[in-house]
Design an enzyme around this catalytic site. Structure first.
Site, PDB file in Angstrom:
ATOM      1  N   CYS A 106       0.542   0.292   2.955  1.00  6.34           N
ATOM      2  CA  CYS A 106       1.009  -0.601   2.167  1.00  6.34           C
ATOM      3  C   CYS A 106       1.897  -1.746   2.713  1.00  6.34           C
ATOM      4  CB  CYS A 106       2.031  -0.413   1.425  1.00  6.34           C
ATOM      5  SG  CYS A 106       3.556   0.534   1.384  1.00  6.34           S
ATOM      6  N   HIS A 159       7.976   0.096  -1.218  1.00  2.00           N
ATOM      7  CA  HIS A 159       6.453  -0.130  -1.235  1.00  2.00           C
ATOM      8  C   HIS A 159       6.075  -1.817  -1.974  1.00  2.00           C
ATOM      9  CE1 HIS A 159       1.938   0.689  -2.554  1.00  2.00           C
ATOM     10  NE2 HIS A 159       1.895  -0.460  -3.531  1.00  2.00           N
ATOM     11  N   HIS A 177      -2.697  -4.647  -2.762  1.00  2.00           N
ATOM     12  CA  HIS A 177      -1.981  -3.866  -2.005  1.00  2.00           C
ATOM     13  C   HIS A 177      -3.293  -2.946  -1.903  1.00  2.00           C
ATOM     14  CE1 HIS A 177      -0.583  -0.497  -5.420  1.00  2.00           C
ATOM     15  NE2 HIS A 177      -1.589  -1.795  -6.038  1.00  2.00           N
TER      16      HIS A 177
END
Length: 206
Positions: A106, A159, A177
């Site tokens: 990520c 994240h 993402h």
């Protein structure tokens, strides 16, 4: 040649010389006047240019005060290009620690995309959470970084994604993402329950 003729010739010559001198003097005066006219016109033009510049600058400043989140055309174009770059990687696989361009995690994905436009982001989502300016969830715009907990929801930042679009009236947004299960993809915040939303940061500010 007698004296009378000589005097006549001298008088005529003197008249011609005076006429020539007067003609030269007239030309100089005309040229000087013309140059002065040009200078005055240039001065008026310069004043108009300066006045227009000041007027436009005041307008931009007033607009910036009234619309503090409004982007310049250059920044808006950059964000469009940034999202196009991000979408070029749709479908590429997720791999822990990968920084692209063939696979990403990520934070590797967000840092790779932003690096193409001169921005240096930290190596981890936790590092990136400390960069840029904090943004309220109801003021998000395309290009902002959004942060979530990791898969263990009790932990901190784990994240990160990039906002593609935002509906600030509803408080929802779409973001691109590196998903652990499906690689690079676009998700919607109102249907994304794997992680808990923690906040957003803005790098492109004006």
């Amino acid at each position: 040649m007698n004296l009378r003729n000589l005097l006549t010739l001298i008088i005529i010559s003197a008249g011609v010389m005076c006429g020539s001198a007067q003609t030269i003097s007239t030309k100089h005066a005309h040229r000087a006047a013309h140059q002065q006219q040009l200078a005055n016109a240039k001065l008026r033009m310069d004043k108009n240019v300066i006045q227009d510049f000041i007027k436009n600058d005041i307008g931009r400043r007033e607009d910036a005060v009234a619309n503090p989140d409004k982007l310049s055309s250059e920044s808006a174009a950059m964000i469009n290009d940034l999202l196009s770059e991000a979408k070029n990687h749709l479908g590429k696989r997720y791999r822990s620690g990968a920084k692209g361009p063939n696979a990403f995690d990520c934070s590797g994905f967000s840092s790779y995309v932003y690096r193409q436009f001169g921005y240096s982001l930290g190596a981890s989502s936790r590092d990136q959470f400390n960069q840029g300016e904090p943004v309220d969830k109801n003021k998000l715009r395309a290009g902002d970084l959004v942060f979530f907990t990791g898969r263990n929801r009790n932990r901190g930042v784990g994240h990160v994604g990039i906002v593609v679009s935002a509906d600030n009236d509803k408080g929802t947004f779409k973001f691109i993402h590196a998903s652990t299960s499906q690689g690079i993809k676009v998700d919607s915040s109102d249907g994304y329950y794997t992680h808990r939303y923690l906040g957003a940061r803005r790098l492109i500010t004006e």
